[in-house]
Design a protein around this motif. Structure first.
Motif, PDB file in Angstrom:
ATOM      1  N   PRO A  88      49.102 -27.654  25.406  1.00 30.96           N
ATOM      2  CA  PRO A  88      48.380 -28.895  25.152  1.00 30.96           C
ATOM      3  C   PRO A  88      47.449 -29.244  26.304  1.00 30.96           C
ATOM      4  CG  PRO A  88      50.592 -29.388  25.910  1.00 30.96           C
ATOM      5  CD  PRO A  88      50.518 -27.898  25.768  1.00 30.96           C
ATOM      6  N   ALA A 122      46.720 -33.415  23.491  1.00 28.89           N
ATOM      7  CA  ALA A 122      47.965 -34.040  23.045  1.00 28.89           C
ATOM      8  C   ALA A 122      48.355 -35.076  24.082  1.00 28.89           C
ATOM      9  CB  ALA A 122      49.069 -33.002  22.878  1.00 28.89           C
ATOM     10  N   TRP A 128      44.774 -41.499  24.575  1.00 26.27           N
ATOM     11  CA  TRP A 128      43.663 -40.846  23.895  1.00 26.27           C
ATOM     12  C   TRP A 128      42.516 -41.821  23.633  1.00 26.27           C
ATOM     13  CZ3 TRP A 128      41.301 -36.545  23.065  1.00 26.27           C
ATOM     14  CH2 TRP A 128      40.372 -36.440  22.045  1.00 26.27           C
ATOM     15  N   PRO A 150      42.813 -34.129  18.498  1.00 25.27           N
ATOM     16  CA  PRO A 150      44.205 -34.304  18.078  1.00 25.27           C
ATOM     17  C   PRO A 150      44.307 -34.892  16.671  1.00 25.27           C
ATOM     18  CG  PRO A 150      43.571 -36.117  19.474  1.00 25.27           C
ATOM     19  CD  PRO A 150      42.393 -35.192  19.436  1.00 25.27           C
ATOM     20  N   LEU A 165      49.382 -33.240  18.899  1.00 25.51           N
ATOM     21  CA  LEU A 165      48.862 -31.878  18.977  1.00 25.51           C
ATOM     22  C   LEU A 165      48.668 -31.298  17.585  1.00 25.51           C
ATOM     23  CD1 LEU A 165      48.231 -29.518  21.043  1.00 25.51           C
ATOM     24  CD2 LEU A 165      50.528 -28.687  20.518  1.00 25.51           C
TER      25      LEU A 165
END
Length: 399
Positions: A88, A122, A128, A150, A165
């Motif tokens: 990842p 991930a 994120w 992702p 992921l």
């Protein structure tokens, strides 16, 4: 297959690191050689022994390995592979890549490589979505770094959202695409998919019985031939594919705006089941029953997205492909639609209830073009997509 391909796999430190073990196994099953690199943080989640056993290779961990660095090992590692994969890819690794930092073996390899780089992010959904991470992602994409995922999903922390992921088959598909100079390399293709939802009130809507399976399969097939795919999808049952640019919409008007913004492209495939009508006036409160009286619903016609693009005087794609889902006189009605819309091809299919095609896993289509009707046997939707993608590639690459 990935026979004789060498993958430099950098494993970042996150709970998803355990999935790298399955990724290595499946890559080797496809004939690839996997050279693993573990970050210090990754060693908290997977052991060097397990990684080495599954890769059947030495695990590279230390930038200052005296034996390797006497031979400039980090340069050799970064150049010997056909592709560098980070999976990842943590927020820390993305930040180092975007800002040119190189203080460990993984980040130094990423700075020193002259090969393409594919990352599979991930992390927690909030991480994120953080502006700093999104700035780094935008920088990396502009630098030519490839992304897979992702995905939306439940995190190990219990939160839900983007940051999960991508599944191993999707990562492998992205690896194949990155390593393949397919016939559609350098071509940009727009694909619409799924139904549209036209609100009646805040709790009800008009829609078509489309799962999005055929449009998704077409996007995947085009991606695997090397195309840069823009995938505009309504609220489909099937999740959108990875390795393509996904634009999610709800209504026909939103889909039209997304399509218009995406132009110009080399080809456009309109596989979406767009609702023909919408409410003439939107109602922002739930329509209530009134002593058994039926509500009066007034409709307006939705924009014709296919005809709008097919009849463009400027920025018209070289190839415009429409779909015709019919229940009666399939070929006759589809042929009339071809002329009426002004597109190049129509993919006609019989969606009568007894066929099981609408929402099913198979399709039976007839490709209509220039007065010709090419009847294809019933087959899986992925096979239909691959056959159509091959025809599109042939058309776009013809002299």
């Amino acid at each position: 297959m990935l026979n004789d391909k060498s993958i430099l796999l950098i494993i970042g430190g996150g709970i998803a690191a355990f999935k790298s073990l399955d990724l290595m196994r499946r890559l080797r099953d496809e004939g690839a050689t996997v050279v693993p690199v573990l970050t210090k943080a990754a060693e908290e989640f997977v052991t060097p022994l397990s990684v080495s056993a599954l890769a059947a290779q030495k695990v590279n961990r230390d930038l200052f390995d005296l034996t390797s660095e006497a031979e400039m090992g980090h340069i050799e590692l970064s150049r010997a592979a056909d592709l560098v994969v980070v999976s990842p890819a943590t927020a820390d690794l993305l930040g180092k890549m975007a800002n040119g930092l190189a203080n460990d073996l993984a980040s130094t390899l990423l700075m020193a490589t002259d090969k393409r780089v594919l990352v599979a992010p991930a992390m927690n959904v909030r991480m994120w979505q953080h502006p700093a991470v999104q700035r780094n992602v935008a920088t990396l994409k502009s630098d030519g770094v490839l992304f897979v995922g992702p995905e939306d999903g439940t995190m190990a922390c219990g939160e839900f959202g983007p940051g999960r992921l991508s599944e191993t088959p999707d990562i492998i598909g992205a690896i194949r695409s990155a390593l393949t100079d397919g016939p559609l390399k350098g071509k940009q293709i727009l694909v619409t998919s799924g139904p549209t939802h036209e609100p009646i009130d805040p709790v009800r809507y008009i829609a078509n019985r489309s799962s999005g399976a055929q449009g998704t399969a077409i996007a995947v097939a085009l991606r695997d031939l090397g195309a840069d795919v823009i995938f505009v999808t309504g609220p489909a049952d099937i999740p959108p594919p990875t390795g393509v640019h996904v634009i999610k919409v709800e209504t026909a008007r939103e889909m039209k705006n997304a399509v218009d913004t995406a132009l110009p492209v080399d080809a456009a495939v309109f596989a979406a089941a767009v609702a023909d009508w919408r409410m003439a006036q939107e109602t922002h409160s739930k329509i209530k029953k009134k002593n058994g009286a039926l509500p009066e619903l007034k409709f307006a016609e939705n924009p014709d997205i296919l005809a709008g693009v097919a009849q463009l005087k400027k920025n018209r794609p070289k190839l415009v492909v429409g779909f015709a889902a019919e229940t009666d006189n399939v070929i006759e009605n589809a042929t009339l639609k071809l002329g009426r819309k002004g597109c190049d091809w129509i993919v006609a299919n019989d969606v009568s209830p007894d066929t099981g095609i609408m929402g099913g896993s198979e399709n039976a289509v007839t490709l209509i073009s220039n007065g010709n009707a090419d009847v294809w046997p019933r087959m899986g939707k992925s096979e239909v997509a691959q056959k159509l993608a091959a025809r599109i590639a042939q058309e776009l690459t013809a002299s």
